[in-house]
Structure formats: C-alpha cells, structure tokens
Write an enzyme that holds these catalytic residues in place. Structure first.
Site, PDB file in Angstrom:
ATOM      1  N   TYR A   1      -4.122  -2.091   7.362  1.00  0.00           N
ATOM      2  CA  TYR A   1      -5.526  -1.753   7.116  1.00  0.00           C
ATOM      3  C   TYR A   1      -6.135  -2.751   6.124  1.00  0.00           C
ATOM      4  O   TYR A   1      -7.262  -3.228   6.319  1.00  0.00           O
ATOM      5  CB  TYR A   1      -5.600  -0.334   6.565  1.00  0.00           C
ATOM      6  CG  TYR A   1      -6.998   0.196   6.369  1.00  0.00           C
ATOM      7  CD1 TYR A   1      -7.754   0.630   7.457  1.00  0.00           C
ATOM      8  CD2 TYR A   1      -7.550   0.311   5.096  1.00  0.00           C
ATOM      9  CE1 TYR A   1      -9.028   1.147   7.278  1.00  0.00           C
ATOM     10  CE2 TYR A   1      -8.816   0.831   4.912  1.00  0.00           C
ATOM     11  CZ  TYR A   1      -9.558   1.238   6.007  1.00  0.00           C
ATOM     12  OH  TYR A   1     -10.823   1.748   5.822  1.00  0.00           O
TER      13      TYR A   1
ATOM     14  N   SER B   1     -14.306  -1.936   3.721  1.00  0.00           N
ATOM     15  CA  SER B   1     -13.669  -0.964   2.838  1.00  0.00           C
ATOM     16  C   SER B   1     -13.486  -1.613   1.472  1.00  0.00           C
ATOM     17  O   SER B   1     -13.375  -2.851   1.371  1.00  0.00           O
ATOM     18  CB  SER B   1     -12.298  -0.552   3.393  1.00  0.00           C
ATOM     19  OG  SER B   1     -11.546   0.171   2.436  1.00  0.00           O
TER      20      SER B   1
END
Length: 256
Positions: free
Chosen positions: A147, A134
C-alpha cells in the site's frame, strides 16, 4: 459538470458522490458492487447519474466505459481516482496475488485512466484530476508494504502532473487522507494490536473530506490533507518518521 468517481460504492468514494450530488453535478459512479451503486444512484438522482459496474483491477476494464459515459453525460470535467484497496499485514504474509491486485488497482488503474481522460481534457483546455492518495505516501506506515508503494507512486505522479498541465487549463488535486472512518479503515486498524497510540489516532469523517475535496476542485487548491492535524506529516517528515517507527502498534499475529 460531469464528475466521475471510481470506488464510489462505499467509504470516501460514496461520500464524494453524495457531496457532488448535493452540488447538482452529473455523476458517473464506478465500482464492482452493482447493488450499492444502484442504491446510491437512486438517492442522488438517477436522471443525472450513470452507473458503471466494473472491476478496475482488471486492466481491460479501466477505461472501457469512458466513451459511453461521455455520450450519456457529456465530457468528463472532474475525474476522481478514488478506487483502492488496503493490505495491512507483513510483507511476507501477503500473497503475490493479493499484492499484484493492490498494485493494479491503487496505482496502475489511476495512471491508465488519467492518461486516457487527460488527453481529452487538454484538447478542451479544461478539467480536473483528483488523486486520492494517502498520508502513507508521505510517511510510510509499517505493515503496509505494498500500500505504501502504490500510494507513494500515485502521489508522486499526481504532484508532478500538476505542474506539467497547469498552463494548459487542467488542474490536479492530490488528496492525502489519514485515517477516515470507513469499513477499510476499521479493518486496517483491527490488524494492529490495541495500544494507547492506536486508540487515540486522529480519525476523520468521509463527509468532511468529500467537502474539502469539492472545495479544492472549485478553488483550484493543489492538495488536501485531512484530518488537518496531518499537515504536520508534510512539513515535519523526519519527526513523523520517528513517531511512526516508534509508536505504530505491532501487527497482530496471524493464527496458525
């Protein structure tokens, strides 16, 4: 070519599966939701598609299906580590059970699966590992404490592994998606207050990302950053850090 896609039942994983289906690949699709996998398999071609229902957040399930998949469709040529969840809420509002599941699925699972499959690829002197990280791995986003940690760890491992195995016939592609249209992206966006910055955040298409990933595998490119504008994140980290700290909308207050 035998391609494995984890988290294949929806979103980016589904788009990757469809892209490789169009390219005539043999597919192993791995996810929790059997009905979605069966539907996808019927659409891409069941004769060359193997469906695996597994909760990859359970360490016992991570590689238990690999031998059977290779017996059905041959050695794994491309492993796409895509399965993951996202938590967008304050660190202290996140229960440890939620956090641990995310860390298992987003970090522990791809590392364990890569460790298992990589040995076989090195023996054959061919294969590709694709790690869907990401942009949060490069520019951690407020409100994504766990995350950020998981994707940062995966990206670091992926980038380092590429150099380790490049002379042994195995290639590693590290993928840095920014916002890409999906149910997970919509849920994440909805966790923040609505501001002009949030409304105009560049958001990509999972189909375009899937095509870019397949091209990176084919042409042995080291990484994919998409939407393209996010290449600035890699090259101007300090400016990006300032922008995120300044412009990220506040998280919505949880109801009491």
């Amino acid at each position: 070519m035998h391609v494995v896609v984890t988290g294949a039942s929806s979103g980016i994983g589904e788009a990757i599966a469809r892209e490789y289906g169009k390219r005539g690949a043999k597919l192993t699709l791995v996810a929790r939701r059997r009905e979605l996998l069966d539907r996808l398999a019927s659409e891409v071609g069941t004769e060359r598609t193997n469906v695996v229902q597994a909760d990859l957040a359970n360490p016992a399930n991570v590689n238990a299906w690999v031998d059977e998949a290779e017996q059905k469709l041959g050695p794994i040529d491309v492993l796409v580590n895509n399965a993951g969840v996202q938590i967008v809420k304050s660190a202290t509002a996140t229960t440890w059970e939620e956090a641990e599941r995310l860390l298992l699925l987003d970090l522990h699972t791809p590392l364990k699966l890569t460790h298992h499959v990589l040995k076989r690829m090195l023996e054959r002197k061919r294969g590709t590992i694709v790690d869907v990280a990401s942009v949060a791995a490069i520019a951690p986003t407020p409100g994504m404490f766990f995350y950020n940690a998981a994707k940062g760890g995966l990206a670091a491992a992926s980038e380092g592994l590429r150099a380790e195995v490049k002379d042994h016939g195995v290639h590693v592609v590290t993928v840095y998606p920014g916002p890409v249209k999906s149910a997970m992206e919509e849920a994440g966006r909805a966790a923040y207050e609505d501001t002009p910055a949030s409304r105009y955040t560049p958001t990509g298409s999972p189909d375009v990302l899937a095509r870019l990933i397949a091209e990176a595998v084919e042409k042995k490119r080291p990484r994919v950053v998409y939407p393209r504008l996010y290449f600035l994140v890699r090259h101007f980290p300090n400016a990006t850090r300032w922008a995120l700290d300044t412009l990220t909308p506040p998280l919505k207050r949880l109801p009491k």
